[in-house]
Design a protein around this motif. Structure first.
Motif, PDB file in Angstrom:
ATOM      1  N   LEU A 179      -3.366 -22.448 -10.517  1.00  0.00           N
ATOM      2  CA  LEU A 179      -2.754 -23.230 -11.585  1.00  0.00           C
ATOM      3  C   LEU A 179      -1.403 -22.650 -11.993  1.00  0.00           C
ATOM      4  N   ALA A 180      -1.324 -21.336 -12.009  1.00  0.00           N
ATOM      5  CA  ALA A 180      -0.070 -20.668 -12.376  1.00  0.00           C
ATOM      6  C   ALA A 180       0.845 -20.456 -11.180  1.00  0.00           C
ATOM      7  N   HIS A 181       0.361 -20.756  -9.969  1.00  0.00           N
ATOM      8  CA  HIS A 181       1.139 -20.516  -8.741  1.00  0.00           C
ATOM      9  C   HIS A 181       1.611 -19.064  -8.702  1.00  0.00           C
ATOM     10  N   ARG A 182       0.649 -18.153  -8.876  1.00  0.00           N
ATOM     11  CA  ARG A 182       0.992 -16.739  -9.001  1.00  0.00           C
ATOM     12  C   ARG A 182      -0.044 -15.892  -8.278  1.00  0.00           C
ATOM     13  N   VAL A 183       0.437 -14.861  -7.579  1.00  0.00           N
ATOM     14  CA  VAL A 183      -0.445 -13.874  -6.982  1.00  0.00           C
ATOM     15  C   VAL A 183      -0.214 -12.548  -7.695  1.00  0.00           C
ATOM     16  N   THR A 184      -1.300 -11.882  -8.065  1.00  0.00           N
ATOM     17  CA  THR A 184      -1.238 -10.599  -8.762  1.00  0.00           C
ATOM     18  C   THR A 184      -1.828  -9.530  -7.849  1.00  0.00           C
ATOM     19  N   LEU A 185      -1.230  -8.333  -7.873  1.00  0.00           N
ATOM     20  CA  LEU A 185      -1.628  -7.280  -6.951  1.00  0.00           C
ATOM     21  C   LEU A 185      -1.684  -5.935  -7.654  1.00  0.00           C
ATOM     22  N   THR A 186      -2.502  -5.037  -7.119  1.00  0.00           N
ATOM     23  CA  THR A 186      -2.393  -3.599  -7.386  1.00  0.00           C
ATOM     24  C   THR A 186      -2.431  -2.906  -6.031  1.00  0.00           C
ATOM     25  N   ASN A 187      -1.541  -1.966  -5.828  1.00  0.00           N
ATOM     26  CA  ASN A 187      -1.437  -1.317  -4.521  1.00  0.00           C
ATOM     27  C   ASN A 187      -1.832   0.149  -4.635  1.00  0.00           C
ATOM     28  N   HIS A 188      -2.904   0.511  -3.931  1.00  0.00           N
ATOM     29  CA  HIS A 188      -3.446   1.866  -3.972  1.00  0.00           C
ATOM     30  C   HIS A 188      -3.123   2.586  -2.661  1.00  0.00           C
ATOM     31  N   GLY A 189      -1.838   2.914  -2.498  1.00  0.00           N
ATOM     32  CA  GLY A 189      -1.400   3.664  -1.325  1.00  0.00           C
ATOM     33  C   GLY A 189      -1.441   2.889  -0.031  1.00  0.00           C
ATOM     34  N   HIS A 190      -1.516   1.557  -0.103  1.00  0.00           N
ATOM     35  CA  HIS A 190      -1.675   0.734   1.089  1.00  0.00           C
ATOM     36  C   HIS A 190      -0.327   0.210   1.577  1.00  0.00           C
ATOM     37  N   VAL A 191      -0.335  -0.343   2.802  1.00  0.00           N
ATOM     38  CA  VAL A 191       0.864  -0.976   3.344  1.00  0.00           C
ATOM     39  C   VAL A 191       1.254  -2.155   2.449  1.00  0.00           C
ATOM     40  N   GLU A 192       2.543  -2.267   2.121  1.00  0.00           N
ATOM     41  CA  GLU A 192       2.982  -3.359   1.254  1.00  0.00           C
ATOM     42  C   GLU A 192       2.740  -4.709   1.932  1.00  0.00           C
ATOM     43  N   PRO A 193       2.363  -5.726   1.143  1.00  0.00           N
ATOM     44  CA  PRO A 193       2.189  -7.062   1.714  1.00  0.00           C
ATOM     45  C   PRO A 193       3.530  -7.685   2.049  1.00  0.00           C
ATOM     46  N   VAL A 194       3.516  -8.648   2.955  1.00  0.00           N
ATOM     47  CA  VAL A 194       4.733  -9.354   3.360  1.00  0.00           C
ATOM     48  C   VAL A 194       4.612 -10.809   2.925  1.00  0.00           C
ATOM     49  N   LEU A 195       5.647 -11.306   2.253  1.00  0.00           N
ATOM     50  CA  LEU A 195       5.674 -12.694   1.810  1.00  0.00           C
ATOM     51  C   LEU A 195       6.649 -13.488   2.672  1.00  0.00           C
ATOM     52  N   ILE A 196       6.156 -14.591   3.227  1.00  0.00           N
ATOM     53  CA  ILE A 196       7.000 -15.550   3.936  1.00  0.00           C
ATOM     54  C   ILE A 196       7.123 -16.760   3.027  1.00  0.00           C
ATOM     55  N   SER A 197       8.329 -17.021   2.528  1.00  0.00           N
ATOM     56  CA  SER A 197       8.520 -18.055   1.517  1.00  0.00           C
ATOM     57  C   SER A 197       9.888 -18.690   1.653  1.00  0.00           C
ATOM     58  N   ARG A 198       9.923 -20.009   1.800  1.00  0.00           N
ATOM     59  CA  ARG A 198      11.180 -20.776   1.839  1.00  0.00           C
ATOM     60  C   ARG A 198      12.149 -20.226   2.878  1.00  0.00           C
ATOM     61  N   GLY A 199      11.620 -19.898   4.027  1.00  0.00           N
ATOM     62  CA  GLY A 199      12.466 -19.428   5.119  1.00  0.00           C
ATOM     63  C   GLY A 199      12.869 -17.977   5.026  1.00  0.00           C
ATOM     64  N   GLU A 200      12.372 -17.250   4.021  1.00  0.00           N
ATOM     65  CA  GLU A 200      12.693 -15.837   3.874  1.00  0.00           C
ATOM     66  C   GLU A 200      11.443 -14.995   4.116  1.00  0.00           C
ATOM     67  N   VAL A 201      11.653 -13.784   4.612  1.00  0.00           N
ATOM     68  CA  VAL A 201      10.562 -12.849   4.894  1.00  0.00           C
ATOM     69  C   VAL A 201      10.904 -11.520   4.237  1.00  0.00           C
ATOM     70  N   ARG A 202      10.007 -11.028   3.375  1.00  0.00           N
ATOM     71  CA  ARG A 202      10.274  -9.735   2.739  1.00  0.00           C
ATOM     72  C   ARG A 202       8.986  -9.084   2.291  1.00  0.00           C
ATOM     73  N   MET A 203       9.036  -7.770   2.214  1.00  0.00           N
ATOM     74  CA  MET A 203       7.918  -7.022   1.670  1.00  0.00           C
ATOM     75  C   MET A 203       7.932  -7.108   0.154  1.00  0.00           C
ATOM     76  N   LEU A 204       6.738  -7.210  -0.428  1.00  0.00           N
ATOM     77  CA  LEU A 204       6.612  -7.206  -1.877  1.00  0.00           C
ATOM     78  C   LEU A 204       6.283  -5.786  -2.337  1.00  0.00           C
ATOM     79  N   GLU A 205       7.125  -5.247  -3.174  1.00  0.00           N
ATOM     80  CA  GLU A 205       6.927  -3.888  -3.664  1.00  0.00           C
ATOM     81  C   GLU A 205       6.719  -3.915  -5.171  1.00  0.00           C
ATOM     82  N   GLY A 206       5.803  -3.096  -5.630  1.00  0.00           N
ATOM     83  CA  GLY A 206       5.521  -2.998  -7.059  1.00  0.00           C
ATOM     84  C   GLY A 206       5.120  -1.593  -7.426  1.00  0.00           C
TER      85      GLY A 206
END
Length: 212
Positions: free
Chosen positions: A86-113
């Motif tokens: 409903l919110a069109h949102r993904v929430t994350l917590t990263n515990h020393g893991h490989v960062e996720p990769v987002l493919i969106s609107r023709g762009e590719v990037r790692m999500l860092e937090g």
């Protein structure tokens, strides 16, 4: 030997919750720890009020596992996520893991937090616990979660697999791929880079609106 990669997806009252992770070690001890983490996740996914609370449940279970074995160096990297359609949102917590990769609107990037320590090592942190962070995630997007066996795969010259560069080469500036397109590409491209894999590889590609 059997490795320690893990993943799972659960549909809950607060949205879809998923996890990828990697337990230190291999063989039967790793299998036992994977089972413990997944069992805890499958309960906490339905009961925890938010991702930090879910992560706290996993941390406590991993700590008990280390005490029961016993193994003072037992830990697991993990990346729990929660998708609110409903919110069109993904929430994350990263515990020393490989960062996720987002493919969106023709762009590719790692999500860092904000980073957090691996599960089992949370007691070493000065802060209260992991910090959850969010990013927009909507139709046409693909979120890729992987384990380090993929990004640490080496070619004959010793170079690591350039995950983001390879995904950009294939998907940047093009129509939105589906999750299967991303996984199929990596299943073909990774063996071309590394003829022999020396670690487990797990991939989980997720898209909104029921396409997983």
């Amino acid at each position: 030997m059997v490795g320690g990669d893990l993943f799972d997806v659960r549909s809950t009252h607060v949205g879809e919750r998923a996890i990828t992770g990697d337990v230190r070690g291999k063989g039967l001890p790793a299998v036992r720890t994977v089972a413990a983490i997944l069992g805890s996740f499958r309960e906490a996914a339905y009961e925890a009020e938010d991702l930090p609370a879910l992560a706290a449940r996993l941390e406590r279970r991993q700590t008990r596992e280390a005490d029961e074995i016993p193994d003072e160096e037992l830990f697991a990297t993990a990346l729990p996520i929660e998708f609110d359609c409903l919110a069109h949102r993904v929430t994350l917590t990263n515990h020393g893991h490989v960062e996720p990769v987002l493919i969106s609107r023709g762009e590719v990037r790692m999500l860092e937090g904000p980073p957090a320590l691996p599960l089992g090592l949370g007691g070493l942190a000065a802060a209260e616990g992991p910090v959850a962070w969010s990013h927009r995630f909507t139709r046409g997007d693909v979120l890729l979660l992987v384990t380090d066996g993929l990004v640490e795969a080496r070619d004959t010259g010793g170079d690591l697999y350039p995950l983001v560069d390879r995904l950009r080469h294939r998907f940047a500036g093009r129509p939105a791929p589906g999750p299967a397109d991303v996984v199929d590409f990596l299943n073909t491209d990774l063996p071309r880079h590394a003829r022999h894999l020396h670690d487990d590889v797990a991939m989980l590609a997720i898209a909104p609106h029921g396409h997983t």
